[in-house]
Design an enzyme around this catalytic site. Sequence first.
Site, PDB file in Angstrom:
ATOM      1  CG  LEU A  70      -1.816  -1.188   1.460  1.00 56.83           C
ATOM      2  CD1 LEU A  70      -2.556  -1.028   2.788  1.00 56.83           C
ATOM      3  CD2 LEU A  70      -2.805  -1.336   0.313  1.00 56.83           C
ATOM      4  N   GLY A  72       3.253   4.355  -0.758  1.00 57.00           N
ATOM      5  CA  GLY A  72       3.465   5.167  -1.956  1.00 57.00           C
ATOM      6  C   GLY A  72       3.137   6.613  -1.703  1.00 57.00           C
ATOM      7  CB  SER A 110      -4.793   4.849  -8.439  1.00 55.34           C
ATOM      8  OG  SER A 110      -5.675   5.941  -8.561  1.00 55.34           O
ATOM      9  CG  HIS A 112      -6.579   8.959 -10.358  1.00 50.41           C
ATOM     10  ND1 HIS A 112      -7.551   9.760 -10.914  1.00 50.41           N
ATOM     11  CD2 HIS A 112      -6.853   8.902  -9.035  1.00 50.41           C
ATOM     12  CE1 HIS A 112      -8.366  10.191  -9.975  1.00 50.41           C
ATOM     13  NE2 HIS A 112      -7.958   9.682  -8.816  1.00 50.41           N
ATOM     14  CE1 TYR A 140      -0.929   8.169  -6.646  1.00 50.36           C
ATOM     15  CE2 TYR A 140      -3.044   8.408  -7.759  1.00 50.36           C
ATOM     16  CZ  TYR A 140      -2.277   7.828  -6.774  1.00 50.36           C
ATOM     17  OH  TYR A 140      -2.832   6.902  -5.921  1.00 50.36           O
TER      18      TYR A 140
END
Length: 268
Positions: A70, A72, A110, A112, A140
């Site tokens: 997890l 980052g 994600s 994203h 990102y």
Amino acid sequence: MTERILITGAAGRIGTALRPLLARPGRILRLLDINPVEPGQDDAEIVTASFNDPDAIDGACKGVDAVVHLGGKPGEGPWEELAEVNVEGTRQVLEAAVRQGVPRIVLASSIHAAGFWTRDDVGPDGSLPAGVAPRPDTLYGVSKAAVEALGSLYHSRFGIDVSCLRLGAYRSEPLSTVDLTVWISHGDGARLVEACLAVPAPAAFRVLWGISANARGWFSLAEGEAIGYRPEDDAERFAAGIAGLERFDWSDPVLHRVGGGFCAMPLG
């Protein structure tokens, strides 16, 4: 037989929420973060270190059955930081997993990483497949697409079982109209991770949407359901309290694109 799970980024928002939900008899959680992790009644093993430190992450991976990565840098920022923490850091975790013979890893990606896909791209069932190619909306997002690519590489080269979770709005409850489509509850987040930890052999590489069973969601949950993910929550039960709900309009670019407002924010 005792199971040992390493969680990186354990002091972060997601790690803190997942910790009590993943704790159970017969399982030891090893919690790694560069920031202090509070001791608890779960008898967790706490490691204060950076996963970018090869020696530290090598030791943290020793004797574990799986890694839930997890850690980052969250959100948009300078590429140098994103590349160092999200990309190189993930490579270090995967390298340590190979050296220590860890058979399974769950990577926090994600939405994203796929932010520029739109509602026009959904399949015949009205949902967007979990495995669509990356279309990052920010630097990102690029870093998370790189995380997925690294996961694919290390599965193909070394046979590690790798699950990449394209996480949406991981919160205790949705806060906006966008969240009504991309929210994932704390409970469903834990259910998704548990499904990834329990999926039987043979090892595989998979990309999954980390999203609850939202009535306004347009993301395929079939891929997660295929490995046992059974989401129980729906953002719609919070809809009455969401500001601006009366202006909810699918033609709004923020609601039309996976990445919402990230698709228009400045880079870096």
